[in-house]
Design an enzyme around this catalytic site. Sequence first.
Site, PDB file in Angstrom:
ATOM      1  N   GLY A 145       0.800  -1.216   0.000  1.00  0.00           N
ATOM      2  CA  GLY A 145       0.000   0.000   0.000  1.00  0.00           C
ATOM      3  C   GLY A 145       0.831   1.263   0.000  1.00  0.00           C
ATOM      4  O   GLY A 145       0.439   2.274  -0.601  1.00  0.00           O
ATOM      5  N   ASP A 165      -3.048   2.472   7.866  1.00  0.00           N
ATOM      6  CA  ASP A 165      -3.196   1.746   9.132  1.00  0.00           C
ATOM      7  C   ASP A 165      -2.326   0.495   9.094  1.00  0.00           C
ATOM      8  O   ASP A 165      -2.824  -0.623   9.023  1.00  0.00           O
ATOM      9  CB  ASP A 165      -4.683   1.392   9.308  1.00  0.00           C
ATOM     10  CG  ASP A 165      -4.951   0.515  10.511  1.00  0.00           C
ATOM     11  OD1 ASP A 165      -4.156   0.566  11.460  1.00  0.00           O
ATOM     12  OD2 ASP A 165      -5.946  -0.225  10.481  1.00  0.00           O
TER      13      ASP A 165
END
EC number: 2.1.1.266
Length: 296
Positions: A145, A165
């Site tokens: 990511g 996150d």
Amino acid sequence: MNYRHAFHAGNFADVLKHAVLAQCFAHLKKKDKPFRYIDSHAGIGAYDLTSSEAQRNPEWEGGIAKVMASAKPADVAEALAPLLQAVTAMNPDGLKDYPGSPEIAARLLRPTDRIQLCELHPADAKTLDNRYKRDARVKVEARDGYKALPGLVPPREKRGVVLIDPPFEHRDEMAHMAEAVRAALPKWPNGTWIFWRPLKDLWASERFDVGLAEWLFEEELATPEKLLRADLWVRDIESEGKLAGAGIVVVNPPYTLEGQLLALLPWLAETLAQGEGAGWRLDGCATDESLSVEEF
């Protein structure tokens, strides 16, 4: 990668993070224009609270279960309403499952909105893809990511939320997160960016928070009122054992979020306290007491 969020799903840190995320969705939905949700570390989407992982050390019992069972003042109920809407819709017969960020998005977003999920772990990415393969709004990518973010922003919709996150398996996770911010955020400075981090290494957390604030101000990517930090700890942060504190930093928060968190955080600290020293803070990261950061 040996981290599995199933061991921690629904704990106090999830409640705060997901309450904020769900409120961001609710705010964006006030306009008819579609928006996009981008998740850099999506996990498997949802978690079975009856699984062996969740039952081994049921952190959710001191988190989402206690929140749902407790009486709530009107302002607290309002702050939690979007999150609890997703949780109760998933659990019509009692609390057995907990929605991760992707599932909260899938349950709260509209048919015209879009959901972009990144997950590096091969097995988790496959589970995630299988869960949402029939949902035309959702695209799952089995990739890092951090590396993906610069290519995902700005989205076509020009509106939306990014959640970063990570699992914090690596000692230098804060540095990886900062690197991703520097590469991606300038391409979409008007988006809402949510950064989650644990309060274990307090110096590293503070260095990230203040460094982010100073960098945003220096690059004229944000002004102080466009930055919000919300932290919650359920016992003395420096106590031994499992995670005692965590929180989020939000760039471009909804204008209503600060007031909602002012109501929610004291209630969460009191309701979810696991010992002496529980508390909370809400500020803009760059305060007079913050340490000086030379480089972000």
